[in-house]
Design an enzyme around this catalytic site. Structure first.
Site, PDB file in Angstrom:
ATOM      1  N   LYS A 204     -13.274  -0.743   6.768  1.00 22.81           N
ATOM      2  CA  LYS A 204     -13.930  -1.573   5.752  1.00 22.81           C
ATOM      3  C   LYS A 204     -14.867  -2.583   6.404  1.00 22.81           C
ATOM      4  O   LYS A 204     -15.991  -2.775   5.950  1.00 22.81           O
ATOM      5  CB  LYS A 204     -12.901  -2.325   4.901  1.00 22.81           C
ATOM      6  CG  LYS A 204     -11.520  -1.738   4.859  1.00 22.81           C
ATOM      7  CD  LYS A 204     -11.332  -0.701   3.794  1.00 22.81           C
ATOM      8  CE  LYS A 204      -9.961  -0.057   3.968  1.00 22.81           C
ATOM      9  NZ  LYS A 204      -9.585   0.862   2.932  1.00 22.81           N
TER      10      LYS A 204
ATOM     11  N   TRP B 238       0.874  -1.191   0.000  1.00 23.98           N
ATOM     12  CA  TRP B 238       0.000   0.000   0.000  1.00 23.98           C
ATOM     13  C   TRP B 238       0.907   1.236   0.000  1.00 23.98           C
ATOM     14  O   TRP B 238       1.829   1.322   0.809  1.00 23.98           O
ATOM     15  CB  TRP B 238      -0.866  -0.041   1.263  1.00 23.98           C
ATOM     16  CG  TRP B 238      -1.828   1.098   1.429  1.00 23.98           C
ATOM     17  CD1 TRP B 238      -2.703   1.576   0.497  1.00 23.98           C
ATOM     18  CD2 TRP B 238      -2.018   1.879   2.614  1.00 23.98           C
ATOM     19  NE1 TRP B 238      -3.433   2.603   1.046  1.00 23.98           N
ATOM     20  CE2 TRP B 238      -3.031   2.805   2.325  1.00 23.98           C
ATOM     21  CE3 TRP B 238      -1.443   1.881   3.882  1.00 23.98           C
ATOM     22  CZ2 TRP B 238      -3.482   3.732   3.268  1.00 23.98           C
ATOM     23  CZ3 TRP B 238      -1.881   2.786   4.822  1.00 23.98           C
ATOM     24  CH2 TRP B 238      -2.895   3.710   4.513  1.00 23.98           C
TER      25      TRP B 238
ATOM     26  N   ASP C 216      -0.283  -5.486   9.583  1.00 25.13           N
ATOM     27  CA  ASP C 216      -1.353  -4.529   9.284  1.00 25.13           C
ATOM     28  C   ASP C 216      -2.582  -5.327   8.844  1.00 25.13           C
ATOM     29  O   ASP C 216      -2.504  -6.101   7.886  1.00 25.13           O
ATOM     30  CB  ASP C 216      -0.897  -3.574   8.170  1.00 25.13           C
ATOM     31  CG  ASP C 216      -1.921  -2.481   7.894  1.00 25.13           C
ATOM     32  OD1 ASP C 216      -2.926  -2.392   8.629  1.00 25.13           O
ATOM     33  OD2 ASP C 216      -1.714  -1.708   6.938  1.00 25.13           O
TER      34      ASP C 216
END
Ligand code: LMR
Length: 400
Positions: free
Chosen positions: A250, A133, A214
């Site tokens: 999310k 990311w 993560d």
């Protein structure tokens, strides 16, 4: 002459900046496959029923808005620990985990990076998957880390370069922080299987590396428990110290509420207490304390057996719809005579590394108002029955 006259224009963010361009695009047919946001069949960010029920209950009473403690709502932190490690996990019973509510997953990463930099000093190094990311690089570089890539994605197979990953991790100096995506790897959608995780955890332990996991997409590959496998393996491995950043953006569809958490695992209860005190001074220096509303929503759902079950079910619904869209994307492209996109069915989570080139991504945006990242990453969770024919025809056209 202004003191700011020398300030130059900073580049736009590759993900959130693209959404700004998308929002300004007047074309009606536009589709945003750039940012990682789940939208439903109607193209809307859903409000989960479990969340709505907590929100409505909260609305019935006055909610005094004092400050939260620096490390956030105790109920939120407890629920987070149970979700990450499993209720009753030995590591929790031993008091080895220090958890703080943070401003989203990004806040957790930044607070974690700042604290690790303080501990590791000038030698702070972060090994990061290639690719990862984009904001991982920004956060850790800004915190003062030296970044080292490890191999991860194999272009030819659209899968994992596991041998390359092991070789690169095996060369790292002890004490190097290793950033790992727990599940639904962003941007590739390519994950490790259980046996591969076990091998990586053994290697991390052997070499004295510091895992930093993560987890932003818990529940988007399998369910919330299975997607926490990497964290559970680390917890049981005997590795004395590791870090977890997680996000509910999310999984609870609460993007704008900025709900995340940072957990530092220490060797024992005393080390965890010292870590928590340092997490708190780091948070205080950044933003003082987190926000109330989102934390109450998440804690309210996770603390109720009934709402927790409803949430798992709703999460399963989002996951299922993404799988359906993956399959439809692959099938429709095959029917249009495009090159084989079958690998997309093997990728997990919201994203797919589509293999589209930057030139093809540019054409999608310019000719069709379809926005994807220049790396070729597409957010499959933004497809629905209303836009998939348009998108697949456009992708087939740029592949010709
Ligand atoms: C993404 O990767 O699109 C999301 O995590 C949103 C973001 O902040 O970049």
């Amino acid at each position: 002459m202004s003191i700011f006259a020398s300030v130059t224009m900073a580049p736009g963010d590759p993900i959130l900046g693209l959404t700004e361009t998308y929002n300004a695009d007047p074309r009606k047919e536009k589709v945003n496959l750039g940012v990682g946001i789940y939208v439903d069949e109607q193209g809307k960010v859903p409000v989960l029923d479990a969340v709505r029920q907590v929100e409505q209950a909260l609305a019935r009473d006055d909610q005094p808005r004092s400050y939260l403690p620096i490390d956030g709502l105790p109920a939120y932190n407890r629920a987070t620990q149970n979700l990450l490690f499993g209720a009753g996990a030995a590591i929790l019973e031993a008091g080895r985990v220090a958890t703080a509510q943070t401003i989203g997953g990004s806040g957790a990463l930044r607070v974690g990076a700042d604290l690790l930099k303080k501990v590791l000093g000038d030698q702070a190094k972060l090994a990061i998957s290639n690719p990862s990311w984009g904001n991982h690089h920004v956060v850790f570089r800004t915190a003062g880390f030296q970044l080292i890539d490890y191999r991860y994605y194999d272009d030819a197979s659209h899968g994992l370069d596991f041998a390359g990953m092991l070789e690169d991790l095996g060369k790292l100096e002890p004490g190097t922080v290793v950033l790992l995506h727990a599940c639904c790897h962003n941007p590739t959608g390519v994950d490790l299987d259980a046996a591969q995780w076990a091998q990586v955890v053994a290697l991390l332990k052997d070499r004295g590396l510091l895992p930093f996991v993560d987890m932003a997409y818990q529940g988007f590959d399998r369910n919330s428990t299975d997607d926490a496998l990497a964290i559970r393996l680390l917890a049981d491995s005997g590795i004395p110290a590791f870090v977890v950043a997680n996000s509910y953006s999310k999984s609870f569809s609460l993007y704008g509420e900025r709900v995340g958490a940072l957990s530092f695992v220490g060797a024992d209860r005393d080390e965890a207490a010292r870590l928590l005190s340092n997490i708190k001074t780091t948070i205080r220096a950044n933003y003082s304390s987190p926000a109330t509303h989102g934390g109450k929503l998440v804690a309210g759902v996770l603390d109720s057996a009934e709402l927790r079950a409803l949430w798992e079910q709703e999460l399963g619904g989002m996951r299922g719809r993404i799988h359906t869209m993956r399959a439809a994307f692959v099938d429709k492209l095959a029917a249009l005579g495009a090159p084989d996109f079958g690998f997309i069915n093997r990728q997990a989570g919201m994203f797919s590394y589509s293999g589209l080139s930057k030139a093809q991504v540019d054409r999608l945006r310019e000719e069709f108002a379809i926005y994807a990242l220049s790396s070729g990453r597409i957010c499959v969770a933004a497809l629905n029955t209303g836009n998939i024919d348009y998108v697949t025809r456009a992708v087939a056209a740029v592949c010709r």
